[in-house]
Design a protein around this motif. Structure first.
Motif, PDB file in Angstrom:
ATOM      1  N   PRO A  31       0.798  -1.235   0.000  1.00  0.00           N
ATOM      2  CA  PRO A  31       0.000   0.000   0.000  1.00  0.00           C
ATOM      3  C   PRO A  31       0.833   1.289   0.000  1.00  0.00           C
ATOM      4  O   PRO A  31       0.439   2.272  -0.622  1.00  0.00           O
ATOM      5  CB  PRO A  31      -0.827  -0.109   1.283  1.00  0.00           C
ATOM      6  N   SER A  32       1.983   1.276   0.647  1.00  0.00           N
ATOM      7  CA  SER A  32       2.837   2.469   0.651  1.00  0.00           C
ATOM      8  C   SER A  32       3.378   2.766  -0.743  1.00  0.00           C
ATOM      9  O   SER A  32       3.476   3.927  -1.151  1.00  0.00           O
ATOM     10  CB  SER A  32       4.014   2.275   1.606  1.00  0.00           C
ATOM     11  N   VAL A  33       3.696   1.721  -1.477  1.00  0.00           N
ATOM     12  CA  VAL A  33       4.204   1.880  -2.839  1.00  0.00           C
ATOM     13  C   VAL A  33       3.088   2.381  -3.752  1.00  0.00           C
ATOM     14  O   VAL A  33       3.295   3.279  -4.571  1.00  0.00           O
ATOM     15  CB  VAL A  33       4.797   0.558  -3.366  1.00  0.00           C
ATOM     16  N   VAL A  34       1.914   1.820  -3.585  1.00  0.00           N
ATOM     17  CA  VAL A  34       0.767   2.233  -4.404  1.00  0.00           C
ATOM     18  C   VAL A  34       0.437   3.704  -4.146  1.00  0.00           C
ATOM     19  O   VAL A  34       0.206   4.474  -5.088  1.00  0.00           O
ATOM     20  CB  VAL A  34      -0.452   1.322  -4.135  1.00  0.00           C
ATOM     21  N   LEU A  35       0.444   4.117  -2.883  1.00  0.00           N
ATOM     22  CA  LEU A  35       0.173   5.517  -2.557  1.00  0.00           C
ATOM     23  C   LEU A  35       1.221   6.446  -3.168  1.00  0.00           C
ATOM     24  O   LEU A  35       0.879   7.498  -3.723  1.00  0.00           O
ATOM     25  CB  LEU A  35       0.175   5.704  -1.040  1.00  0.00           C
ATOM     26  N   CYS A  36       2.461   6.045  -3.078  1.00  0.00           N
ATOM     27  CA  CYS A  36       3.537   6.844  -3.660  1.00  0.00           C
ATOM     28  C   CYS A  36       3.389   6.919  -5.179  1.00  0.00           C
ATOM     29  O   CYS A  36       3.593   7.975  -5.780  1.00  0.00           O
ATOM     30  CB  CYS A  36       4.886   6.248  -3.264  1.00  0.00           C
ATOM     31  N   SER A  37       3.012   5.826  -5.789  1.00  0.00           N
ATOM     32  CA  SER A  37       2.780   5.795  -7.231  1.00  0.00           C
ATOM     33  C   SER A  37       1.640   6.741  -7.618  1.00  0.00           C
ATOM     34  O   SER A  37       1.720   7.447  -8.625  1.00  0.00           O
ATOM     35  CB  SER A  37       2.459   4.368  -7.677  1.00  0.00           C
TER      36      SER A  37
END
Length: 54
Positions: A31-37
């Motif tokens: 989820p942290s990667v998706v949010l950053c994306s």
């Protein structure tokens, strides 16, 4: 206007590097990667909108 553009490009690069780091650390579906994306997508859309209007 160049200062605003340079700041935006700097934020894009910073967010891109953050996303890469997070993806290596947690995996692409974290989820942290998706949010950053998503933040990166937003920044890229803003940049695209500012460059196509001129």
């Amino acid at each position: 206007m160049n200062i605003g553009r340079n700041s935006l490009l700097s934020n894009i690069e910073k967010t891109r590097l953050e996303m890469i780091h997070l993806a290596h650390q947690y995996g692409y579906s974290n989820p942290s990667v998706v949010l950053c994306s998503q933040r990166l997508d937003l920044l890229l859309n803003v940049y695209n909108n500012t460059t196509t209007k001129h």
